[in-house]
Design a protein around this motif. Structure first.
Motif, short mmCIF file in Angstrom:
data_model
loop_
_atom_site.label_atom_id
_atom_site.label_comp_id
_atom_site.label_asym_id
_atom_site.label_seq_id
_atom_site.Cartn_x
_atom_site.Cartn_y
_atom_site.Cartn_z
N ILE A 188 0.81 -1.23 0.00
CA ILE A 188 0.00 0.00 0.00
C ILE A 188 0.84 1.28 0.00
CG2 ILE A 188 -2.10 -0.98 1.02
CD1 ILE A 188 -1.06 0.00 3.78
N GLY A 189 2.09 1.19 -0.49
CA GLY A 189 2.89 2.41 -0.65
C GLY A 189 3.51 2.95 0.62
N LYS A 190 3.72 2.11 1.64
CA LYS A 190 4.26 2.60 2.91
C LYS A 190 5.72 2.18 3.15
CE LYS A 190 0.29 4.09 4.77
NZ LYS A 190 0.03 5.51 4.64
N CYS A 191 6.07 0.94 2.79
CA CYS A 191 7.36 0.39 3.25
C CYS A 191 8.51 0.68 2.28
CB CYS A 191 7.23 -1.11 3.47
SG CYS A 191 7.04 -2.05 1.94
N GLY A 192 8.23 0.92 1.04
CA GLY A 192 9.26 1.22 0.05
C GLY A 192 9.94 -0.01 -0.55
N HIS A 193 9.51 -1.21 -0.16
CA HIS A 193 10.15 -2.43 -0.67
C HIS A 193 10.04 -2.59 -2.18
CE1 HIS A 193 11.09 -4.40 3.10
NE2 HIS A 193 11.64 -5.35 2.38
#
Ligand SMILES: Cc1cc2nc3c(=O)[nH]c(=O)nc-3n(C[C@H](O)[C@H](O)[C@H](O)COP(=O)(O)OP(=O)(O)OC[C@H]3O[C@@H](n4cnc5c(N)ncnc54)[C@H](O)[C@@H]3O)c2cc1C
Ligand code: FES
Length: 271
Positions: free
Chosen positions: A237-242
């Motif tokens: 969902i676009g939070k972790c940057g993985h």
């Protein structure tokens, strides 16, 4: 948070590729569209992003899942009636509205047939809204053909042109499906394609590299090509940057991208 879903049906497609049908009650999953993905959670093990594989998502959803690692191995130990979690749908799918009334070519390589299946099902369910439809599907070995039963029915239709190829053809598999020896690029060369086609593709990066070149020679422009990218994801969902590559969040801005954007990010696909 994932919502609970029940395994309703398991259909082995090949040794390590099973089609799972899940029933669920979470209304948000009903908005799942071709090209989007869901996060599958196996309790006590973890999550994996998996492409939406069926066009109609009412109270069940199909996911084609290859057994490769922790989450998928744990899923393969479960049986019909067992409970998992699903959250989503996430990401941008194929621009099905933009495809309306256009000639379409769907290109699938290997497991890429899973998201492309939701697209061909959507198109065939709404056939009058689309122009000519060509489906090109290549795999390494003929035994790896997914959705064999469905292809038997697709081959009888006159409103979709099918081109199937495997690099190696060998051994019995039922029902028998005719395919030629070769690669996706051979099929693109052979197919009745011209500059009017929009193209939706899903497959390994190496396939994109050569498929794009062939499509360009047919006069199809980069703006007419839509590619689904696979990157390691965690949150979805676009939070972790993985999943970021070349500044693009694959989980949020993708996984489906227009080639005119991807060509600005040479590390994604080296053309
Ligand atoms: C948008 C999107 C859609 C997807 N759709 C599908 C789909 O429809 N169907 C599907 O089957 N898959 C799909 N995938 C791929 C799937 O999410 C991954 O294969 C996922 O990693 C599987 O989770 P896992 O825990 O079972 O495997 P993991 O344990 O994460 O292993 C995945 C791969 O990494 C390798 N690996 C694991 N650990 C290591 C290590 N320490 N060193 C080296 N290699 C390692 C494994 O051998 C395996 O090949 C999709 C991925 C994305 C991003
Ligand atoms: S998977 Fe976390 S930002 Fe994309």
């Amino acid at each position: 948070m994932p919502s609970l879903a029940k395994i309703r049906n398991i259909v082995p497609m090949t040794v390590d590729n099973y089609l799972f049908e899940f029933s669920f009650t979470d209304d948000s999953l009903k908005n799942s569209a071709p090209g989007q993905f869901v996060e599958l959670w196996v309790p006590g093990v973890g999550e994996a992003p998996i492409s939406v594989c069926s066009a109609k998502v009412n109270d069940t959803i199909d996911l084609l899942i290859r057994r490769v690692g922790r989450v998928t191995n744990a899923l393969y130990l479960l049986k019909e009636g067992d409970t998992v979690g699903l959250r989503g749908p996430y990401g941008t799918g194929f621009p099905v509205d933009g495809f309306s009334l256009r000639n379409l070519c769907l290109v699938a390589g290997g497991l890429g047939a899973a998201p492309i299946r939701s697209l061909w099902q959507h198109i065939l369910n709404n056939r009058e809204h689309f122009g000519k439809v060509i489906l090109i599907y290549g795999m390494r070995h003929s035994q790896e053909l997914l959705f064999r039963q469905e292809f038997k029915l697709l081959l009888r239709r006159h409103d979709i042109e099918l081109y199937l190829a495997a690099e190696e053809i060998d051994g019995p598999a039922l029902p028998p499906i005719n395919m030629q020896v070769g690669r996706v690029t051979d099929l693109i060369k052979e197919a009745n394609l011209d500059a009017s086609f929009q193209v939706a593709m899903c497959g390994p990066p190496i396939m994109y590299r050569y498929a794009i070149k062939e499509l360009l020679t047919k006069g199809i422009k980069e703006e007419q090509m839509w590619l689904s990218l696979e990157r390691h994801m965690k949150c979805g969902i676009g939070k972790c940057g993985h999943c970021v590559i070349g500044g693009l969040f694959t989980c949020k801005q993708g996984p489906v991208f227009n080639m005119s954007l991807l060509k600005l990010v040479p590390e994604v696909i080296e053309c």
